[in-house]
Design an enzyme around this catalytic site. Structure first.
Site, PDB file in Angstrom:
ATOM      1  N   ASP A 366       0.843  -1.201   0.000  1.00 58.03           N
ATOM      2  CA  ASP A 366       0.000   0.000   0.000  1.00 58.03           C
ATOM      3  C   ASP A 366       0.876   1.247   0.000  1.00 58.03           C
ATOM      4  O   ASP A 366       2.078   1.193  -0.282  1.00 58.03           O
ATOM      5  CB  ASP A 366      -0.971  -0.057   1.207  1.00 58.03           C
ATOM      6  CG  ASP A 366      -2.274   0.672   0.965  1.00 58.03           C
ATOM      7  OD1 ASP A 366      -2.265   1.920   1.017  1.00 58.03           O
ATOM      8  OD2 ASP A 366      -3.308   0.029   0.704  1.00 58.03           O
ATOM      9  N   ARG A 443      -5.975  16.334   2.933  1.00 58.99           N
ATOM     10  CA  ARG A 443      -4.896  15.398   3.270  1.00 58.99           C
ATOM     11  C   ARG A 443      -3.564  15.943   2.738  1.00 58.99           C
ATOM     12  O   ARG A 443      -2.736  15.199   2.200  1.00 58.99           O
ATOM     13  CB  ARG A 443      -5.185  14.021   2.685  1.00 58.99           C
ATOM     14  CG  ARG A 443      -4.564  12.898   3.502  1.00 58.99           C
ATOM     15  CD  ARG A 443      -4.586  11.571   2.761  1.00 58.99           C
ATOM     16  NE  ARG A 443      -4.241  10.492   3.661  1.00 58.99           N
ATOM     17  CZ  ARG A 443      -3.821   9.302   3.274  1.00 58.99           C
ATOM     18  NH1 ARG A 443      -3.699   9.021   2.002  1.00 58.99           N
ATOM     19  NH2 ARG A 443      -3.517   8.374   4.145  1.00 58.99           N
ATOM     20  N   TRP A 477      -6.416   1.608  -6.793  1.00 60.76           N
ATOM     21  CA  TRP A 477      -6.462   2.958  -7.383  1.00 60.76           C
ATOM     22  C   TRP A 477      -7.179   3.879  -6.407  1.00 60.76           C
ATOM     23  O   TRP A 477      -8.398   3.863  -6.322  1.00 60.76           O
ATOM     24  CB  TRP A 477      -7.214   2.893  -8.705  1.00 60.76           C
ATOM     25  CG  TRP A 477      -7.274   4.157  -9.486  1.00 60.76           C
ATOM     26  CD1 TRP A 477      -7.932   5.292  -9.151  1.00 60.76           C
ATOM     27  CD2 TRP A 477      -6.662   4.413 -10.750  1.00 60.76           C
ATOM     28  NE1 TRP A 477      -7.778   6.240 -10.121  1.00 60.76           N
ATOM     29  CE2 TRP A 477      -6.999   5.727 -11.121  1.00 60.76           C
ATOM     30  CE3 TRP A 477      -5.863   3.646 -11.614  1.00 60.76           C
ATOM     31  CZ2 TRP A 477      -6.578   6.299 -12.319  1.00 60.76           C
ATOM     32  CZ3 TRP A 477      -5.450   4.225 -12.805  1.00 60.76           C
ATOM     33  CH2 TRP A 477      -5.794   5.531 -13.143  1.00 60.76           C
ATOM     34  N   CYS A 524     -10.845   2.763  -5.096  1.00 58.51           N
ATOM     35  CA  CYS A 524     -10.816   3.162  -3.690  1.00 58.51           C
ATOM     36  C   CYS A 524     -10.848   4.683  -3.673  1.00 58.51           C
ATOM     37  O   CYS A 524     -10.324   5.332  -4.571  1.00 58.51           O
ATOM     38  CB  CYS A 524      -9.518   2.643  -3.043  1.00 58.51           C
ATOM     39  SG  CYS A 524      -9.297   3.134  -1.317  1.00 58.51           S
ATOM     40  N   ASP A 532     -19.264   3.462  -7.235  1.00 57.77           N
ATOM     41  CA  ASP A 532     -20.354   3.718  -8.172  1.00 57.77           C
ATOM     42  C   ASP A 532     -20.174   2.855  -9.413  1.00 57.77           C
ATOM     43  O   ASP A 532     -19.110   2.286  -9.660  1.00 57.77           O
ATOM     44  CB  ASP A 532     -20.398   5.209  -8.531  1.00 57.77           C
ATOM     45  CG  ASP A 532     -19.074   5.712  -9.080  1.00 57.77           C
ATOM     46  OD1 ASP A 532     -18.693   5.269 -10.182  1.00 57.77           O
ATOM     47  OD2 ASP A 532     -18.397   6.519  -8.412  1.00 57.77           O
ATOM     48  N   GLU A 612      -5.281 -18.340  15.696  1.00 57.78           N
ATOM     49  CA  GLU A 612      -5.780 -17.457  14.627  1.00 57.78           C
ATOM     50  C   GLU A 612      -5.217 -17.874  13.265  1.00 57.78           C
ATOM     51  O   GLU A 612      -5.914 -17.848  12.256  1.00 57.78           O
ATOM     52  CB  GLU A 612      -5.411 -16.000  14.928  1.00 57.78           C
ATOM     53  CG  GLU A 612      -6.263 -15.391  16.033  1.00 57.78           C
ATOM     54  CD  GLU A 612      -5.744 -14.039  16.522  1.00 57.78           C
ATOM     55  OE1 GLU A 612      -6.539 -13.279  17.069  1.00 57.78           O
ATOM     56  OE2 GLU A 612      -4.528 -13.749  16.367  1.00 57.78           O
TER      57      GLU A 612
END
Ligand code: GLA
Length: 728
Positions: A366, A443, A477, A524, A532, A612
């Site tokens: 990321d 941001r 994206w 994203c 949409d 886990e």
């Protein structure tokens, strides 16, 4: 024939398997709406009533009788200036500043297949699957021709609408408002479902009564937004998930939009959806055309679940494209919540290695991998790999990851630019900003001017040079701020910038998928800020929300499911306490919720306990088993998680032989009543066997009396039950 034309009455009927849409070019050449509802034969022009309505004016040629007013009649494309005072769908300004448009019917054409729109995403279908009706309207004096486009997909119960405006005159025109679809009802008491929200809490379904006021939703943010989704559902007041009439409008567009619903003075209701008309004034020089983005329409008389299922099928098979649209997507681990900006190449490699041991298939690096990016204050726009930070080249990192049998994906935010970047030094005017004013920051970043071809070309080149560095099989994206300054430093008219921005973005995405046809792109925008149908044309999945808390996600995914399929919802398991709200939920519950989406992890597997880790192995194996059902099955919302202790939803295969029931108990009490869940969509008269409980049930009893949900101590328990229809 899906589209029928009665030449004598000039009535057009658009038929799908269960619905009919009808309109008429009347004797005054106005295009009036007659009907959209349950499949019906015959003509519904008897619904129109003509009487003197006092202060509702009449077109000149009808004036002697005073019984014909466009203020009262249901229309397909209401304009400004004809005496209709309800909300207009189309507003055109002439060069001399006159706002007045009088559109009259001028012919039609019917073709097989589905129309497409220049530069815009749209539903696609083969010649066998769809028909197109194009109706021409003209205002001779203004020099305007409108092509109203209707796409009919009979099997899916879907009708689409868009329009193309053409300046046929000799003067410049301005498009001031262009709503792509309009539904006028002559009467009815309705509710409106909308999907408002905020960052980390998108698409909360909200239901309100349509009263005398005009209800408006929309986005002026240059993105479809976290705050409202471009999806509206109108329904009867009594409609629920399984019964009642409801109509959906879903916009195939990712920029600003406006949706309006109003009840008029005589109890009629108008609903329309299209582009945001604020900061919009699109110039049309003589000969120019303008395409309004498309709206998907659907109707169900069997409640909201059936309506959503039609939308899901349409999005899955006729909006999403590329090799991934029908394939099960790889289970991924994303580095964001695992490491944020604090990683190097080895961190990502180790993430991949520990994920691989648990059956996870892809690692996604990321934000934070490029130069000038140790935090979110700088670096956007250059897209140069920070080899010093990674400790190696990107190519070498990807090769190492591929060598252990893991796929590799990467995060990008192509539409943005940081003030602290080489790109901004070289081209400050490439950012949307007002000359002479300090830019507004979101941001700490600015938005690139995607309405400029050279900007799109530059970003395309940077993305190609990134993607060519190794075997990158996925990109996330992102888009992490809204547009504030609608000013392009090179546009002749600023009223075109927001729309041209979207054309630039779509062009960039189109070029990318043509050049990298196998690339999986996940959309994203600070989570689900641009969830949409427009984006889904390019990216078959979208990160549903930055909120990874399983309990908040119940409502977010519930709201999202009204318009969008599970196959499109990016959903991951993350650690607890949850990073967005601090809540602690069982590991199993987090997986049950994330499994109703594309499924993946947002954590460092090496830090999990042994128990886990074993759970992850089981979850990935189970997801592989269930994914085809989850991705392609029919989605039933069994409860509203905002109102019920139990959140329950179900996915049923098309042939109704397999059923996945998901339940999350959101609260516990002493001496609690047993919750019962009633299933839906099973085949009547059959028996279904549930694997985990080992019980065989009657399908009718499951749908009628329901089944008890086991109660356990502790909070937020979840159940995933798999039913198989018995063959005899
Ligand atoms: C956005 C995304 C997150 C993450 C960050 C990185 O907020 O929604 O998932 O990618 O950006 O900066």
């Amino acid at each position: 024939m899906a589209i029928q034309y009665n030449e004598k009455k000039r009535i057009f009927s658009l038929h799908t398997a269960h619905t009919t849409y009808q309109m008429m070019a009347d004797s005054h050449d106005y295009l009036l709406h007659l009907y959209y509802g349950k499949h019906a034969v015959g003509e519904m022009d008897y619904l129109l009533q003509y009487m003197d309505r006092g202060f509702s004016p009449c077109p000149h040629e009808t004036a002697p009788e005073r019984i014909y007013s466009l203020d009262v009649l249901p229309q397909e494309l209401p304009t400004v200036g004809t005496g209709d005072y309800r909300v207009p769908a189309l507003m055109i300004e002439s060069e001399g500043g006159i706002i007045w448009t009088d559109l009259r019917y001028a012919g039609y054409s019917i073709t097989s297949g589905k129309y497409s729109l220049p530069g815009l995403p749209a539903v696609y279908a083969s010649a066998k699957e769809a028909q197109t009706l194009e109706i021409f309207l003209r205002d001779q004096a203004l020099g305007l021709q409108v092509s109203l486009l209707y796409g009919v997909l009979p099997e899916l119960d879907i009708i689409t609408r868009a329009m193309i405006l053409k300046n046929t005159g000799s003067e410049k025109l301005y498009v001031r408002k262009a709503q792509s679809a309009v539904l006028d009802f002559v009467s009815g008491e309705f509710d409106l479902l909308t999907f408002p929200g905020r960052h980390t809490f998108e698409r909360s379904m909200t239901r309100s009564h349509v009263s005398g006021n005009c209800q408006t939703i929309g986005s002026r943010r240059g993105m479809s937004s976290h705050q409202f989704n471009p999806l509206m559902i109108l329904s009867d007041r009594t409609t629920n998930e399984t019964e009642g009439r409801c109509w959906a409008m879903e916009f195939v567009y990712s920029g600003g939009f406006k949706g309006e619903v109003m009840k008029d003075q005589f109890g009629g209701c108008r609903m329309q959806l299209g582009l945001s008309d604020e900061l919009f004034r699109y110039p049309l020089a003589p000969g120019d055309r303008f395409a309004s983005p498309e709206v998907i329409l659907s109707y169900s008389h069997k409640g909201f679940s059936a309506l959503s299922q039609s939308l899901h099928r349409c999005i899955r098979s006729h909006v999403c494209r590329g090799p991934w649209k029908d394939k099960v997507r790889p289970v991924l681990v994303n580095s964001w919540e695992a490491a944020y900006f604090h990683f190097n190449g080895e961190t990502i490699y180790q993430l991949a290695k520990s994920a691989k041991e648990l059956g996870i298939e892809m690692v996604v690096m990321d934000d934070g991998w490029f130069t000038n990016r140790s935090d979110d204050y700088s670096g956007l726009g250059d897209w140069t790999v920070d080899e010093e930070k990674l400790g190696e080249s990107l190519g070498s990192l990807i090769s190492r990851i591929n060598a252990i049998g893991m796929k590799f994906g990467i995060w990008v935010e192509p539409e943005m630019i940081s003030e602290i970047s080489e790109l901004y030094k070289a081209h400050p005017d490439w950012a949307l900003s007002i000359p002479g004013r300090a830019p507004v920051l979101g941001r700490s970043q600015l938005v690139l001017d995607m309405s400029r071809k050279e900007v799109v070309d530059y970003i395309f080149e940077r993305l190609c040079s990134l993607l060519d560095q190794g075997n990158i099989e996925y990109i996330k994206w992102d888009y992490n701020r809204c547009i504030a300054e609608v000013y392009s430093h090179c546009a002749d008219e600023q009223g075109r910038v927001l729309y041209d921005y979207m054309l630039g973005l779509y062009d960039l995405l189109e070029r990318l998928i043509v050049r990298y046809p196998d690339l999986l792109i996940e959309g994203c925008a600070g989570g689900g800020g641009r969830f949409d149908a427009g984006m889904l044309y390019y990216t078959p999945q979208i990160w549903c929300s930055d909120n990874t808390d399983a309990i908040d996600r119940l409502q977010i995914q519930y709201g999202t499911s009204f318009g969008y399929p599970a196959a499109a919802m990016g959903a991951h398991v993350s650690v607890c306490p949850n990073h967005q709200n601090g809540r602690i939920t069982p590991f199993h519950t987090r997986a049950v919720v994330a499994m109703s989406g594309t499924f993946g992890y947002e954590l460092d597997p090496a830090k999990l306990t042994e128990e886990e880790k074993n759970q992850v192995k089981d979850q990935v194996a189970l997801f592989h088993k269930l994914a085809p059902l989850i991705q392609n099955g029919r989605y039933y919302r069994l409860t509203n998680p905002a109102e019920n202790l139990c959140a329950a939803w179900e996915i049923v295969s098309d042939d109704r032989s397999r059923v996945l029931l998901n339940v999350v108990i959101q609260d516990v009490h002493g001496n609690m009543p047993i919750p019962y869940i009633r299933l839906q969509g099973l085949e009547s008269g059959r028996m279904y066997h549930e694997e985990t409980l080992g019980i065989t049930y009657s399908s009718d009893a499951l749908m009628d009396a329901g089944m008890p949900v086991p109660i356990q101590d502790g909070v937020y328990h979840a159940f995933q039950l798999i039913f198989t229809r018995l063959e005899s």
